[in-house]
Design a protein around this motif. Sequence first.
Motif, short mmCIF file in Angstrom:
data_model
loop_
_atom_site.label_atom_id
_atom_site.label_comp_id
_atom_site.label_asym_id
_atom_site.label_seq_id
_atom_site.Cartn_x
_atom_site.Cartn_y
_atom_site.Cartn_z
N VAL A 53 0.86 -1.18 0.00
CA VAL A 53 0.00 0.00 0.00
C VAL A 53 0.90 1.24 0.00
N SER A 57 -6.26 3.91 1.89
CA SER A 57 -6.60 2.79 2.76
C SER A 57 -7.64 1.92 2.04
N ARG A 59 -10.07 -1.98 2.28
CA ARG A 59 -10.56 -3.18 2.95
C ARG A 59 -10.39 -4.33 1.97
N VAL A 68 -8.22 -4.47 7.02
CA VAL A 68 -8.01 -3.12 6.51
C VAL A 68 -6.51 -2.84 6.50
N VAL A 69 -6.05 -2.20 5.41
CA VAL A 69 -4.63 -1.86 5.27
C VAL A 69 -4.48 -0.39 4.91
N GLY A 70 -3.30 0.16 5.25
CA GLY A 70 -2.99 1.55 4.94
C GLY A 70 -1.54 1.69 4.51
N ASP A 73 1.70 -0.86 4.59
CA ASP A 73 1.33 -2.26 4.81
C ASP A 73 1.60 -3.08 3.54
N CYS A 87 -11.87 0.51 -1.80
CA CYS A 87 -11.10 1.68 -1.41
C CYS A 87 -11.84 2.44 -0.32
N SER A 89 -10.10 5.16 1.29
CA SER A 89 -9.64 6.51 0.96
C SER A 89 -8.71 6.38 -0.25
#
Length: 105
Positions: A53, A57, A59, A68-70, A73, A87, A89
């Motif tokens: 990523v 952010s 899911r 969930v990743v940001g 990650d 998505c 964000s």
Amino acid sequence: MFVNSYPEVPADEGVTRQVLSENSDLMVVAFRFQAEGAEGKLHRHIHVQSTYVESGSFRFSINGSEFVVGPGDSFVIPSNAEHGCVCLSPGTLIDTFAPRRDDFL
């Protein structure tokens, strides 16, 4: 010096895809999500996929498990695992595929 000459193309609604580099064994691709709610629809393929990523952010769902990743990650998606994302964000995912996804060329 190698200069990326692959165009950015539509992938799913609100998502573009651009091959960054490739050979027969490996491919690196940027997926850019322009808006909250844009999806990488559930799918599966024979390729092992690593996702990083870069921004935004998301899911993700892999074989029915959600997380969930940001930014910063990363994770690996096994061969033939059903996966997709939504998505949360806007941002960019950098995906690496082994072997290369010939369908992206």
